[in-house]
Design a protein around this motif. Structure first.
Motif, PDB file in Angstrom:
ATOM      1  N   LEU A  39       0.846  -1.184   0.000  1.00  0.00           N
ATOM      2  CA  LEU A  39       0.000   0.000   0.000  1.00  0.00           C
ATOM      3  C   LEU A  39       0.888   1.242   0.000  1.00  0.00           C
ATOM      4  O   LEU A  39       2.118   1.154   0.099  1.00  0.00           O
ATOM      5  N   ARG A  40       0.283   2.401  -0.101  1.00  0.00           N
ATOM      6  CA  ARG A  40       0.993   3.671   0.027  1.00  0.00           C
ATOM      7  C   ARG A  40       0.380   4.461   1.163  1.00  0.00           C
ATOM      8  O   ARG A  40      -0.838   4.653   1.211  1.00  0.00           O
ATOM      9  N   SER A  41       1.214   4.912   2.067  1.00  0.00           N
ATOM     10  CA  SER A  41       0.710   5.706   3.171  1.00  0.00           C
ATOM     11  C   SER A  41       0.458   7.132   2.712  1.00  0.00           C
ATOM     12  O   SER A  41       0.712   7.504   1.565  1.00  0.00           O
ATOM     13  N   THR A  42      -0.026   7.949   3.629  1.00  0.00           N
ATOM     14  CA  THR A  42      -0.451   9.305   3.271  1.00  0.00           C
ATOM     15  C   THR A  42       0.708  10.189   2.837  1.00  0.00           C
ATOM     16  O   THR A  42       0.506  11.173   2.127  1.00  0.00           O
ATOM     17  N   ASP A  43       1.938   9.845   3.262  1.00  0.00           N
ATOM     18  CA  ASP A  43       3.100  10.624   2.836  1.00  0.00           C
ATOM     19  C   ASP A  43       3.808  10.017   1.638  1.00  0.00           C
ATOM     20  O   ASP A  43       4.895  10.435   1.269  1.00  0.00           O
ATOM     21  N   GLY A  44       3.176   9.017   1.007  1.00  0.00           N
ATOM     22  CA  GLY A  44       3.754   8.372  -0.156  1.00  0.00           C
ATOM     23  C   GLY A  44       4.664   7.211   0.159  1.00  0.00           C
ATOM     24  O   GLY A  44       5.173   6.549  -0.751  1.00  0.00           O
ATOM     25  N   SER A  45       4.898   6.936   1.431  1.00  0.00           N
ATOM     26  CA  SER A  45       5.774   5.842   1.823  1.00  0.00           C
ATOM     27  C   SER A  45       5.141   4.493   1.501  1.00  0.00           C
ATOM     28  O   SER A  45       3.915   4.325   1.551  1.00  0.00           O
ATOM     29  N   ARG A  46       6.010   3.547   1.185  1.00  0.00           N
ATOM     30  CA  ARG A  46       5.564   2.179   0.922  1.00  0.00           C
ATOM     31  C   ARG A  46       5.139   1.523   2.229  1.00  0.00           C
ATOM     32  O   ARG A  46       5.828   1.635   3.251  1.00  0.00           O
ATOM     33  N   LEU A  47       4.003   0.851   2.205  1.00  0.00           N
ATOM     34  CA  LEU A  47       3.475   0.192   3.399  1.00  0.00           C
ATOM     35  C   LEU A  47       3.225  -1.276   3.065  1.00  0.00           C
ATOM     36  O   LEU A  47       2.234  -1.617   2.416  1.00  0.00           O
ATOM     37  N   ALA A  48       4.133  -2.140   3.495  1.00  0.00           N
ATOM     38  CA  ALA A  48       3.939  -3.573   3.317  1.00  0.00           C
ATOM     39  C   ALA A  48       2.878  -4.060   4.291  1.00  0.00           C
ATOM     40  O   ALA A  48       2.834  -3.644   5.453  1.00  0.00           O
ATOM     41  N   ALA A  49       2.021  -4.955   3.826  1.00  0.00           N
ATOM     42  CA  ALA A  49       0.953  -5.493   4.663  1.00  0.00           C
ATOM     43  C   ALA A  49       0.636  -6.915   4.218  1.00  0.00           C
ATOM     44  O   ALA A  49       1.038  -7.347   3.132  1.00  0.00           O
ATOM     45  N   HIS A  50      -0.057  -7.618   5.077  1.00  0.00           N
ATOM     46  CA  HIS A  50      -0.574  -8.939   4.726  1.00  0.00           C
ATOM     47  C   HIS A  50      -2.061  -8.923   5.029  1.00  0.00           C
ATOM     48  O   HIS A  50      -2.461  -8.652   6.168  1.00  0.00           O
ATOM     49  N   VAL A  51      -2.868  -9.171   4.011  1.00  0.00           N
ATOM     50  CA  VAL A  51      -4.322  -9.066   4.128  1.00  0.00           C
ATOM     51  C   VAL A  51      -4.942 -10.460   4.098  1.00  0.00           C
ATOM     52  O   VAL A  51      -4.567 -11.304   3.279  1.00  0.00           O
ATOM     53  N   ALA A  52      -5.869 -10.683   5.002  1.00  0.00           N
ATOM     54  CA  ALA A  52      -6.638 -11.927   5.028  1.00  0.00           C
ATOM     55  C   ALA A  52      -8.102 -11.573   5.227  1.00  0.00           C
ATOM     56  O   ALA A  52      -8.437 -10.776   6.118  1.00  0.00           O
ATOM     57  N   LEU A  53      -8.958 -12.148   4.393  1.00  0.00           N
ATOM     58  CA  LEU A  53     -10.382 -11.838   4.422  1.00  0.00           C
ATOM     59  C   LEU A  53     -11.192 -13.091   4.712  1.00  0.00           C
ATOM     60  O   LEU A  53     -10.918 -14.157   4.149  1.00  0.00           O
ATOM     61  N   PRO A  54     -12.209 -12.989   5.577  1.00  0.00           N
ATOM     62  CA  PRO A  54     -13.049 -14.154   5.862  1.00  0.00           C
ATOM     63  C   PRO A  54     -13.950 -14.479   4.678  1.00  0.00           C
ATOM     64  O   PRO A  54     -14.252 -13.612   3.851  1.00  0.00           O
ATOM     65  N   ALA A  55     -14.379 -15.728   4.619  1.00  0.00           N
ATOM     66  CA  ALA A  55     -15.254 -16.146   3.514  1.00  0.00           C
ATOM     67  C   ALA A  55     -16.647 -15.544   3.646  1.00  0.00           C
ATOM     68  O   ALA A  55     -17.313 -15.283   2.642  1.00  0.00           O
ATOM     69  N   GLY A  56     -17.114 -15.320   4.862  1.00  0.00           N
ATOM     70  CA  GLY A  56     -18.431 -14.741   5.071  1.00  0.00           C
ATOM     71  C   GLY A  56     -18.356 -13.265   5.378  1.00  0.00           C
ATOM     72  O   GLY A  56     -17.288 -12.647   5.328  1.00  0.00           O
ATOM     73  N   PRO A  57     -19.505 -12.659   5.695  1.00  0.00           N
ATOM     74  CA  PRO A  57     -19.504 -11.242   6.062  1.00  0.00           C
ATOM     75  C   PRO A  57     -18.600 -11.002   7.263  1.00  0.00           C
ATOM     76  O   PRO A  57     -18.669 -11.730   8.260  1.00  0.00           O
TER      77      PRO A  57
END
Length: 263
Positions: A39-57
């Motif tokens: 991702l990119r933070s508000t100052d343009g810096s690179r923001l590494a992340a790991h995203v996991a989403l549930p199958a349901g709501p």
């Protein structure tokens, strides 16, 4: 050691090892997605992340704040565990402003980087991660959960500008939070190791007294005898403490706006 803005000058211990893995939540649910993102933070810096989403709501959004070494395997796996618990989750890194290397091997020298972490940047990065999850369809209440250095930063966000429903921290350091106690207003959950080699029990006793005096809406639970970093499935003797911590997290988030999944 503390700097003027609630960061570290130097840290002598690490939280979870490369072999550590988080315990499973109660009644784990299917996970629809699990992947690294940049991702990119508000100052343009690179923001590494790991995203996991549930199958349901999703029951809400969860931003995971790691220990001093940043986004290493324990926290990538923890993002999946929170997705199994029903949260749209992003575990984020600290170090996009000071290094291009997203690997957190055992030889990663974290001290020069952690010394430059500014709580204002942490707040900005958390907001960016929350927005990313909202763009992925998860717009419910948002929480942070942090560990060690990340626990301190999570508690600090009780006083910050980020629109959070609550903040959670495991074995954070009160010395890194004390300057914002008068401004802390968001519900806070403190999960404390009773035999924490980094922060003695009397320091947490002082901290909770300060929170109470400032009328901060907080809950605290100490696990007697538990070591720093006990929330680890390798510690069989602390299995019940891990299970209890999960129950307290889910109860806390449900009471502060999360939507429990159907039975």
């Amino acid at each position: 050691m503390e700097n003027r803005r609630g960061g570290h000058r130097t840290v002598g211990t690490m939280c979870h090892s490369m072999d550590s893995r988080p315990p499973a939540p109660p009644d784990p649910r299917p996970v629809a997605e699990n992947a690294p993102v940049t991702l990119r933070s508000t100052d343009g810096s690179r923001l590494a992340a790991h995203v996991a989403l549930p199958a349901g709501p999703p029951r809400g959004r969860m931003i995971v704040l790691p220990d001093v070494r940043g986004l290493h395997p324990y926290y990538r796996d923890l993002a999946v565990r929170f997705a199994e618990a029903g949260f749209a989750t992003a575990a984020i890194d600290w170090f996009g402003r000071t290094t291009d290397d997203d690997e957190r091997g055992a030889d990663f020298v974290f001290q020069p980087h952690i010394a430059q972490v500014d709580p204002r940047d942490v707040a900005a990065d958390v907001s960016v991660a929350m927005t990313h999850l909202a763009e992925r369809g998860a717009s419910g209440p948002a929480f942070t959960v942090g560990f060690c250095f990340g626990g301190s930063q999570s508690w600090r966000l009780s006083a910050g500008p980020v629109d959070l429903a609550g903040v959670i921290g495991f074995y954070g350091r009160p010395v890194l939070v004390r300057d914002v106690v008068p401004e802390m207003r968001r519900p806070s959950l403190l999960l404390i190791a009773g035999d924490d080699a980094v922060t003695p029990a009397r320091e947490f006793e002082r901290f909770t007294a300060e929170l109470a005096a400032a009328e901060v809406p907080y809950e605290a639970h100490t696990y007697p005898g538990a070591p720093h970093s006990f929330f680890d499935r390798a510690y069989a003797q602390w299995g019940e403490a891990c299970a209890d911590a999960w129950r307290r997290i889910l109860d806390f988030t449900d009471r502060h706006g999360a939507t429990p999944p159907p039975a």
